[in-house]
Design a protein around this motif. Structure first.
Motif, mmCIF file in Angstrom:
data_model
loop_
_atom_site.group_PDB
_atom_site.id
_atom_site.type_symbol
_atom_site.label_atom_id
_atom_site.label_comp_id
_atom_site.label_asym_id
_atom_site.label_seq_id
_atom_site.Cartn_x
_atom_site.Cartn_y
_atom_site.Cartn_z
ATOM 1 N N UNK A 185 -5.563 4.413 -2.199
ATOM 2 C CA UNK A 185 -5.026 3.137 -1.718
ATOM 3 C C UNK A 185 -5.752 2.824 -0.417
ATOM 4 N N UNK A 186 -6.366 1.666 -0.369
ATOM 5 C CA UNK A 186 -7.073 1.279 0.852
ATOM 6 C C UNK A 186 -6.691 -0.140 1.215
ATOM 7 N N UNK A 187 -6.059 -0.289 2.374
ATOM 8 C CA UNK A 187 -5.684 -1.618 2.844
ATOM 9 C C UNK A 187 -6.509 -1.934 4.078
ATOM 10 N N UNK A 188 -7.363 -2.930 3.963
ATOM 11 C CA UNK A 188 -8.239 -3.269 5.085
ATOM 12 C C UNK A 188 -7.987 -4.691 5.551
ATOM 13 N N UNK A 197 0.841 -1.203 0.000
ATOM 14 C CA UNK A 197 0.000 0.000 0.000
ATOM 15 C C UNK A 197 0.872 1.248 0.000
ATOM 16 N N UNK A 198 1.843 1.241 0.863
ATOM 17 C CA UNK A 198 2.761 2.369 0.979
ATOM 18 C C UNK A 198 3.503 2.609 -0.344
ATOM 19 N N UNK A 200 1.195 3.916 -3.031
ATOM 20 C CA UNK A 200 0.865 5.320 -2.721
ATOM 21 C C UNK A 200 2.013 6.228 -3.122
ATOM 22 N N UNK A 245 -3.387 7.651 -6.012
ATOM 23 C CA UNK A 245 -4.029 8.514 -5.021
ATOM 24 C C UNK A 245 -4.984 7.769 -4.120
ATOM 25 N N UNK A 295 -13.929 5.448 -2.437
ATOM 26 C CA UNK A 295 -15.003 5.751 -1.481
ATOM 27 C C UNK A 295 -15.614 4.493 -0.858
ATOM 28 N N UNK A 296 -15.539 3.393 -1.624
ATOM 29 C CA UNK A 296 -16.203 2.168 -1.160
ATOM 30 C C UNK A 296 -15.210 1.316 -0.379
ATOM 31 N N UNK A 297 -15.438 1.188 0.919
ATOM 32 C CA UNK A 297 -14.497 0.445 1.769
ATOM 33 C C UNK A 297 -14.983 -0.969 2.047
ATOM 34 N N UNK A 298 -16.023 -1.393 1.334
ATOM 35 C CA UNK A 298 -16.538 -2.740 1.597
ATOM 36 C C UNK A 298 -15.506 -3.775 1.138
ATOM 37 N N UNK A 353 -9.331 8.722 -5.524
ATOM 38 C CA UNK A 353 -9.775 8.406 -4.168
ATOM 39 C C UNK A 353 -10.810 7.273 -4.182
#
Lengths: 403, 197, 302, 103
Positions: free
Chosen positions: B40-43, B29-30, B33, B38, B67-70, B65
């Motif tokens: 990057x979402x790591x869950x 992720x890092x 990025x 722009x 928006x959806x974190x599902x 960006x």
């Protein structure tokens, strides 16, 4: 210099608290909040943050320590989740009643029983009447910015502020955000001040037993009774909305971000149908709205950024002339409806052309909120021409039930 | 896939609690990025993580960006930190045809037959030991395989991010592990000729 | 062991910190303690007080009966709030003494979690528990320290269980200083406070505090009854410093006595013990005799 | 700094006597000191002062002739009970009621 980085929501919150120069941190571990206070204890232990870290024995004590520190003239911070928030409930009311300018992060999580460590908003909603200002962040940038603004708001209006963000969806998720420059934050956030700081040279007895009626002080000046004090809290909490907008404007000038302190609309301008939601759920609707727009439906989503004080007039003005408002929420007042839905319904009631309202309950205890489910239910609601009975329309629909 | 700004790349990681799948995803992720993505979402897996139990982590990468974190339902890439997990979990659930499956395995590439997918295999466990790491440290090494087969970020950026993440925990050895794996990763194309994801 | 100057009634300060005309009951043991205790503590103090008789005694808004800065807090969190005030003083570079002052309910029952936490962290505060052996502020309900057999509104036939030995529970945390006091020996309390002020870390002072309405006695008997509790050896005054226990003078002098007055004398001064049977009193007497036999071994062998 | 638009009403009390009013009215018996027996009064030397020490309500003075502030004295009688020379007598307040039924 501001810094762009990628990190977890909990770390983002911790770094904001570090920037805000909180001087006393007291917290008790609870999932999913724990990494936030771990980070703060690490920053303090490593000498990167000049503050006292008090490892307390319970959440009740955590807020107790903050009440003591804030009453004695020092900026304090705590954070919790779920049952931890409920365990400190008495202290929440106490902090509000004594007008302590505290800030607390609540990493939202479902409430037991049964145990759930996963996200919903029931914890925060259960404390909506405690006299705290409640704001909801949608991403890490908002966690940082709202936390900084929360300290300033709390200290200006002397009402504690709860910064809510979704457990796991934000707390444990890594995403990019910008961390403001420390010097600019110092200019934005003046030094801590509490109106009744404990001081042996100016002794006062704080939170004394207060009679139902107003009573003269030793100089013969009439002082408020309990009800007058509580009325003042209510009035000034309403007035805090305006201050929140002013703070946001100042923040925007200094940091270049902001402009949506109360409502954050997405494609709402000409919308016939508006979704209202709080936290990450509102953001999840962006793609859904885009898709339905592509299909010709005039849909938008309105994120509610501040839940208490409820921006009654502002949100009613924004929604009074749309066809339908669809409230999606992660919690409810059991035996009735979603709390946000009920609030919104009552805000719109005085308006003659008020829209239809529908309530959807989603994601309790971390139940997956499928973007496809949001799309389907929203589309169905928009296309639904034949309306049911008033009672049917008013009954919340539970999305994603598996039994 | 990097040219389309709307395109999102979704990577699902499978490992065992304690193996460091989250750390690996965090490093990637890092690195993405820092390479200019722009969004990057790591869950990580939401909930009660326990040492040894299978866990999964999701990483979404986009130019814009997110928006959806599902959670990820249809990944483009699946990374498996321990080939034994293949016996316990259907790691390919939702994996788009032609998608990439990366496996840490002591077995040769031909032993991992997935006709619908590109498959990349490396003996990350062995290479980690060769790099000077304690047995079982695979999270830095597997990043090398993703670097080679995924084509998202170059190995230099990945190496820099590994070194930063592992400060005080054998950074050089961890970087070396990733680089050894990068060099050793073998890749097979899908045999059923599905379109590239 | 730290020693402090012996204060006597003649050299005790005449400076007063509590106003007359407050809401304490007539003959209140707590009032004696509070009045004399503040003389020892002086003005550079901040008090933390949970709901208790003291809350009421200290005045109703907007009038404070005491001249000290006071933070009234929730029932369960006295020691936690005091911790927060202390942390703030540290941040502000002030030596101001933080004093938690709570009743037995606020200390032994609902407040024990926060107290235990503060003890473990050895917070630099003075924690005072005035123990009137029941919830007096709410009209005499049993507390954890109500003695066995004691009548309260929630033990209408006498409390079945023995009271908690709170100072020993506190001492098991190994804090900097533990002392017991009696409202009938205010100068002993005064000097123990002077000593506590010199010690860093958590100082715990537990005070047996007669309460005429709660104990069922005439208001004029407050001091007499407190003394009787000590004279018969039921309640002892001591200090624990560095883990070493030492009896204070009013109790130490009992070591020399071959026989102590019977506990019956003390019990019969109060209506709260009228439900006790002769057998129960005999058991009580046996416990006291055993305790003093042990004390003689412990303290006279030295 | 708090915003001037905000009054921030709280319960912050300031110090003063008589929170409970003139508590002397609570009394059913009044302490009367017999200075002919009172040690400091008799000897003219600072001594004893136990009535001052034990008074819960801060209404006895530490003077050679101890004075009791009857405005606030609640009449508990601890001073009488603790006086080592029995110089204080508790006298029924009825005796101090002025006038009678005619008034």
């Amino acid at each position: 210099m501001s810094e762009k980085l990628i990190d977890s929501g909990n770390n983002a919150a911790a770094m904001a608290v570090q920037l805000a120069a909180a001087e006393v941190i007291a917290a008790y571990p609870i999932t999913p909040q724990t990494p936030l206070t771990e980070k703060l204890s690490e920053l303090i232990a490593a000498g990167k943050m000049d503050a006292e870290y008090v490892a307390v024995e319970s959440e009740h004590s955590a807020l107790g320590v903050c009440i003591g520190a804030a009453s004695a003239g020092v900026r304090a911070f705590t954070a919790t989740s779920s049952n931890g928030l409920l365990y400190m409930s008495e202290q929440l009311h106490w902090a509000a009643g004594s007008r302590l300018p505290l800030v607390m992060c609540v990493v939202n999580r479902g409430i037991g029983a049964p145990w759930s460590v996963w996200n919903d908003h029931q914890d925060a909603m259960s404390q909506r009447d405690a006299g705290w200002i409640q704001i909801f962040a949608k991403d890490h940038q908002e966690i940082v910015d709202m936390t900084l603004k929360a300290f300033r708001l709390a200290e200006l209006v002397h009402i504690p502020v709860m910064v809510n963000y979704d457990g796991y969806y934000l707390s444990h998720t890594y995403m990019p955000f910008e961390l403001p420059d420390a010097q600019t934050v110092r200019e934005f956030l003046p030094t801590y001040d509490y109106a009744h700081t404990l001081d042996p040279e100016k002794p006062e007895s704080l939170n004394t037993v207060t009679l139902p009626d107003a009573r003269n002080d030793i100089n013969g000046v009439k002082q408020p009774g309990y009800m007058d004090i509580r009325h003042n809290l209510h009035q000034e909490m309403r007035l805090a909305l305006q201050v929140w907008e002013e703070i946001d404007a100042d923040f925007q000038q200094r940091f270049g971000r902001g402009g949506t302190p109360i409502l954050d609309p997405y494609r709402c301008d000409d919308a016939d149908f508006v979704v209202v939601a709080m936290g990450t759920l509102a953001n999840q609707f962006h793609d859904v709205v885009d898709r339905l727009r592509d299909e010709g439906l005039k849909v938008g989503v309105l994120a509610l950024q501040i839940y208490r004080p409820f921006p009654t007039a502002i949100i009613a003005e924004a929604l009074q002339s749309v066809k339908a408002v669809l409230v999606y929420e992660k919690g409810l007042s059991y035996g009735n409806q979603g709390a946000l839905y009920a609030d919104l319904k009552s805000a719109l009631y005085p308006y003659p052309n008020r829209p239809q309202l529908h309530n959807f309950i989603v994601g309790l205890g971390g139940r997956d909120i499928g973007t496809e489910d949001l799309y389907q239910t929203l589309k169905t609601a928009c296309l639904q021409e034949a309306l049911g009975t008033p009672e049917q329309n008013d009954t919340p629909q539970w999305i994603g039930l598996q039994l | 896939m990097q040219d389309d700004p709307q395109q999102m790349i979704q990577i699902r990681w499978h490992g065992r609690g304690g193996q460091g799948a989250i750390t690996a995803a965090k490093v990637v992720a890092e690195a993405t990025f820092k390479s200019g993505y722009g969004g990057v979402v790591m869950a990580p897996t939401f909930g009660t993580e326990r040492r040894g139990a299978p866990v999964s982590t999701s990483l979404k990468i986009s130019r814009e960006k997110i928006y959806d974190l599902s959670p990820i339902r249809f990944p483009d890439i699946v990374v498996v930190l321990d080939y034994l997990i293949l016996n316990e979990v259907d790691v390919t659930v939702g994996l788009k045809p032609g998608g990439l499956l990366i496996i840490n395995s002591p077995r040769p590439l031909r032993d991992h037959q997935f006709p619908d997918y590109r498959v990349a295999v490396a003996n990350v466990t062995k290479l980690g030991i060769e790099a000077g790491l304690r047995k079982g440290i695979v999270n830095s090494g597997i990043i090398g395989a993703l670097g080679k087969a995924g084509g998202l970020v170059d190995i230099e950026m990945l190496s820099r991010c590994i070194a930063a993440e592992f400060v005080g925990r054998k950074p050089e050895e961890n970087v070396r592990a990733a680089q050894l794996v990068y060099a050793a990763t073998q890749i097979s194309e899908p045999s059923r000729g599905a379109a590239n994801a | 062991m730290t020693t402090a100057a012996k204060t006597n009634v003649l050299n005790l300060s005449t400076e007063e910190f509590v106003h007359p005309g407050n809401r304490a009951c007539s003959g209140c043991g707590l009032s004696i303690l509070y009045r004399i205790g503040l003389k020892a503590l002086g003005r550079d103090c901040i008090f933390v007080v949970p709901p208790s008789c003291l809350t009421v005694m200290q005045g109703l808004f907007p009038i404070a009966a005491s001249q000290m800065p006071i933070l009234n807090g929730t029932f369960a969190s006295t020691a936690a709030i005091a911790t927060g005030v202390r942390a703030a003083m540290k941040r502000r570079g002030k030596q101001t003494q933080v004093v938690a002052w709570a009743g037995d309910g606020g200390t032994a029952d609902i407040g024990i979690q926060a107290l235990s936490g503060a003890l473990e962290r050895n917070e630099d505060i003075i924690y005072i528990c005035y123990d009137n052996e029941a919830y007096m502020n709410t009209g005499v309900q049993r507390s954890g320290t109500t003695p066995q057999g004691g009548l309260t509104t929630t033990t209408p036939y006498g409390k079945k269980e023995q009271g908690k030995n709170l100072p020993e529970i506190v001492a098991a945390h190994n804090p900097a200083y533990v002392a017991t006091c009696s409202a009938s020996y205010p100068l002993d309390f005064h000097d123990k406070l002077l000593k506590a002020k010199q010690i860093s870390g958590l100082k715990y002072i537990h005070i047996q505090t007669p309460c005429p309405p709660g104990w069922g006695c005439e208001e004029r008997m407050t001091v007499k009854i407190g003394k009787a509790a000590i004279d018969c050896g039921l309640f002892d005054l001591y200090e624990i410093e560095d883990g070493k226990k030492q009896l204070s003078e009013p109790s130490r002098k009992l070591l020399k006595k071959a026989k102590l007055p019977s506990v019956q004398e003390y019990l019969s001064m109060q209506t709260r013990f009228k439900a006790l049977s002769d057998e129960q009193i005999a058991v009580m007497q046996e416990r006291i005799d055993q305790k003093w036999a042990d004390y003689r071994q412990e303290f006279c062998a030295e | 700094m708090p915003d001037s638009r905000f009054k921030v009403l709280t319960s912050a009390s300031t110090s003063g006597p008589g929170d409970a009013g003139r508590t002397g009215s609570w009394r059913v018996e009044r302490p009367i000191i017999d200075y002919s027996r009172c040690t400091p009064a008799k000897t003219g030397k600072a001594s004893c002062h136990l009535c001052w020490l034990y008074c819960p309500d801060n209404v006895v003075s530490k003077t050679l002739e101890p004075k009791i502030d009857l405005e606030y004295c609640k009449g508990c009688g601890i001073c009488a009970e603790e006086c080592p020379v029995k110089a204080i007598e508790m006298v029924s307040e009825e005796q101090f009621v002025k006038g009678g039924e005619d008034e």
